[in-house]
Design an enzyme around this catalytic site. Structure first.
Site, PDB file in Angstrom:
ATOM      1  N   GLU A   5       4.091  -7.656   3.818  1.00 38.12           N
ATOM      2  CA  GLU A   5       4.532  -8.094   4.462  1.00 38.12           C
ATOM      3  C   GLU A   5       3.919  -7.252   6.150  1.00 38.12           C
ATOM      4  OE1 GLU A   5       6.523  -6.924   2.457  1.00 38.12           O
ATOM      5  OE2 GLU A   5       7.634  -9.347   2.240  1.00 38.12           O
ATOM      6  N   VAL A  26       0.847  -1.468   0.047  1.00 43.11           N
ATOM      7  CA  VAL A  26      -0.021  -0.118   0.266  1.00 43.11           C
ATOM      8  C   VAL A  26       0.601   1.304   0.391  1.00 43.11           C
ATOM      9  CG1 VAL A  26      -1.890   0.998   1.531  1.00 43.11           C
ATOM     10  CG2 VAL A  26      -1.159  -1.686   1.557  1.00 43.11           C
TER      11      VAL A  26
HETATM   12  O1  LIG Z   1       9.756  -7.110   0.889  1.00 38.32           O
HETATM   13  C1  LIG Z   1       9.124  -6.611  -0.486  1.00 38.32           C
HETATM   14  C2  LIG Z   1       9.919  -5.250  -0.788  1.00 38.32           C
HETATM   15  C3  LIG Z   1       9.198  -4.537  -1.744  1.00 38.32           C
HETATM   16  N1  LIG Z   1       7.416  -3.942  -1.613  1.00 38.32           N
HETATM   17  C4  LIG Z   1       6.839  -3.358  -2.049  1.00 38.32           C
HETATM   18  C5  LIG Z   1       7.000  -1.844  -1.647  1.00 38.32           C
HETATM   19  C6  LIG Z   1       7.193  -0.560  -3.105  1.00 38.32           C
HETATM   20  O2  LIG Z   1       5.713  -0.845  -3.288  1.00 38.32           O
HETATM   21  C7  LIG Z   1       7.363  -1.552  -3.738  1.00 38.32           C
HETATM   22  C8  LIG Z   1       7.677  -0.858  -4.939  1.00 38.32           C
HETATM   23  O3  LIG Z   1       9.100  -1.146  -3.480  1.00 38.32           O
HETATM   24  O4  LIG Z   1       7.612  -3.086  -3.767  1.00 38.32           O
HETATM   25  C9  LIG Z   1       6.709  -5.386  -0.816  1.00 38.32           C
HETATM   26  O5  LIG Z   1       5.559  -5.289  -0.691  1.00 38.32           O
HETATM   27  N2  LIG Z   1       7.834  -6.269  -0.088  1.00 38.32           N
HETATM   28 ZN   LIG Z   2       9.610  -5.040   2.861  1.00 38.43          ZN
END
Ligand SMILES: O=c1ccn([C@H]2C[C@H](O)[C@@H](CO)O2)c(=O)[nH]1
Ligand SMILES: [Zn+2]
Length: 135
Positions: free
Chosen positions: A61, A49
């Protein structure tokens, strides 16, 4: 708690892919979905988000841990994270720490190089045992 019971990885993959569909990622255009199996057999999930103030972005996460706590708590036994193409994605460093707090001993993570354990992806982790006071 041991972690020797069979994990339905296909179910976790499907839950992660479904969660990814809920992502709010207009800035990075990089949707992420995460799912995990709890010690009592629940599947919890989350999507990323984002925020116009980019640094406030919640990783998938973070949302998963929120659902874990809001649906009975407990510890995670297995974890699966996917990107917008359904490819397995490693949790970022911050999220490894976040997940460590709620990991059952021997928690397993799907990676692009097969199943690994929490200890392998976050060796010598800082945890509650390092605080002077226990919770
Ligand atoms: O472990 C991770 C790594 C990145 N992102 C998301 C954060 C951001 O919205 C997008 C690009 O970094 O990916 C996650 O949700 N989890
Ligand atoms: Zn992360």
């Amino acid at each position: 708690m041991d972690n020797t019971q069979q994990v339905d990885w296909a179910a976790l993959e499907a839950a992660a892919a479904a969660a990814m569909k809920n992502a709010y990622a207009p800035y990075s255009k990089f949707p992420v979905g995460a799912a995990a199996l709890t010690g009592d057999g629940r599947i919890v999930s989350g999507c990323n988000v984002e925020n116009a103030s980019y640094g406030l972005t919640l990783c998938a996460e973070c949302v998963l841990v929120g659902e874990l706590q809001m649906t009975g708590g407990g510890l995670l036994r297995a974890f699966y994270c996917v990107d917008g193409e359904g490819t397995v994605l490693m949790p970022c460093g911050r999220c490894r720490q976040l997940l460590y707090e709620f990991s059952a001993p021997g928690m397993q993570l799907m990676t692009s190089r097969g199943i690994k354990t929490m200890d392998q992806v976050l060796p010598d982790a800082f945890g509650p045992e390092h605080l002077e006071e226990t919770r």
